[in-house]
Scaffold this motif. Sequence first.
Motif, PDB file in Angstrom:
ATOM      1  N   HIS A  31      -4.147   0.791  -1.573  1.00 51.32           N
ATOM      2  CA  HIS A  31      -3.391   1.080  -2.815  1.00 51.32           C
ATOM      3  C   HIS A  31      -3.069   0.196  -3.923  1.00 51.32           C
ATOM      4  CE1 HIS A  31      -1.005  -1.959  -0.207  1.00 51.32           C
ATOM      5  NE2 HIS A  31      -0.181  -2.048  -1.466  1.00 51.32           N
TER       6      HIS A  31
ATOM      7  N   ASP B 216       0.119  -1.499  -6.060  1.00 54.52           N
ATOM      8  CA  ASP B 216       1.653  -1.567  -6.025  1.00 54.52           C
ATOM      9  C   ASP B 216       2.304  -0.816  -7.349  1.00 54.52           C
ATOM     10  OD1 ASP B 216       1.420  -2.866  -3.810  1.00 54.52           O
ATOM     11  OD2 ASP B 216       1.699  -5.020  -4.572  1.00 54.52           O
TER      12      ASP B 216
ATOM     13  N   HIS C 258      -5.644  -2.905  -3.484  1.00 60.50           N
ATOM     14  CA  HIS C 258      -5.968  -3.818  -2.388  1.00 60.50           C
ATOM     15  C   HIS C 258      -5.616  -3.146  -1.093  1.00 60.50           C
ATOM     16  CE1 HIS C 258      -1.681  -4.043  -3.843  1.00 60.50           C
ATOM     17  NE2 HIS C 258      -1.240  -4.493  -2.943  1.00 60.50           N
TER      18      HIS C 258
ATOM     19  N   PHE D 148       8.222  -7.673  -4.475  1.00 63.26           N
ATOM     20  CA  PHE D 148       7.948  -6.648  -5.505  1.00 63.26           C
ATOM     21  C   PHE D 148       8.802  -6.825  -6.839  1.00 63.26           C
ATOM     22  CE2 PHE D 148       6.455  -5.038  -1.523  1.00 63.26           C
ATOM     23  CZ  PHE D 148       5.174  -4.773  -1.772  1.00 63.26           C
TER      24      PHE D 148
HETATM   25 FE   LIG Z   1       0.404  -3.855  -1.712  1.00 64.34          FE
END
Ligand SMILES: [Fe+2]
Length: 351
Positions: A225, A227, A282, A300
């Motif tokens: 995926h 982020d 990643h 995040f």
């Molecule tokens: Fe991630």
Amino acid sequence: MVVATQVNPIRMEKIREVDIPVIDLSCSRSKVAKLIVKACEEYGFFKVINHGVSHHITKEMEDESFEFFDKPLPEKELVGSANPFGYGSKNIGLSGDTGELEYLLLPTNQNAIAQTSKFSYAWASLTKTHKGYHLSKALSIKNFNNNSQCRLTLWVTMCVVSSYVKSVRELACEILELIAEGLGVPHSLFSHFVRHFDSDSLLRLNHYPPVTHSFHHGNIGFGEHSDPQIITLLRSNDAPGLQISLRNGLWLPVSPDPHAFCVNIGDILQAMTNGRFVSVRHRAMANLLPNQSRLSMVFFGAPPPEATIACPPQLLKRNKPIYKTFTWSEYKSHTYAHRLGETRLDHFKIT
Ligand SMILES: [Fe+2]
Ligand SMILES: C=C1C[C@]23C[C@@]1(O)CC[C@H]2[C@@]12CC[C@H](O)[C@@](C)(C(=O)O1)[C@H]2[C@@H]3C(=O)O
Ligand SMILES: O=C(O)CCC(=O)C(=O)O
């Protein structure tokens, strides 16, 4: 603030003939800013060392996390199942993705926390307690009301989480400011989103349990995926697992380094740089070494829900914008409604 001490700000880590940039944040600011921009353009990924986050704070956070994941399942489930915040096991997100891991997903801003689960409410109250107020609130949380030992333990945990989030958020903002300097845009163009009171930033603790004999090597722990947020800062214990996808489609293992932070660019920064930065794809392999648990602690950095995401004119130069203008809230709704492996930013491309 990071102080300049050394002359050579970069070392290259050679893995399968590819160099992953390891950037020393204690070096000259202007050099570091240029190197970070280059890394964001080439890989959307780099490591930082001499980053100023105290090893003591990180170690305490790691110990607390292991302590949590070592608890029996019913106790872990007391925090509430991830929806999206809380404890999750084997499922990732709300769209049916699975993985060989368990995790805890926490909001980091006080507003969001106050509106979510009891556990998160506890997080809010206790974080404030740490600063010397709201003790009474902390002590009246239903679940923990009758057990003073439990309350005390929780209080310590919350202080540890709060210190960790504060330090890593500061590092994320520092890196975003270096990026802004390197790109020649206003200093706080990106960091103001993460510093904002309503920032939607998250903390995720991923635990990849040790391999058992019924389990095959090469299993995916956390599938491929990118982020969705602005920037991700990941710190893991000394166990391998993280891999990044190169432009040629090969997977590059990232060597673990408990003293470094892995930094990756999220979809929002790809959109705000009109595709100049790569939101790197990643994944994490389930534990590659026998009898070893892997723990990643991931921050995040995200904008507030109503923030408008668009590439600023300085970065467009004479190019046409690739992406439509959207809010973080719109992007998040789209992201959370889709599968992990999808390239979700494509939905916002101008056709
Ligand atoms: Fe991630
Ligand atoms: C399947 C999903 C899990 C995820 C939300 C999503 O719909 C797609 C992105 C996933 C991801 C990846 C980065 C972070 O770990 C995360 C918390 C995020 O914001 O986007 C997860 C989401 C999740 O696990 O809920
Ligand atoms: O655990 C890892 O190394 C990767 C986790 C990850 O990519 C995520 O939580 O978004």
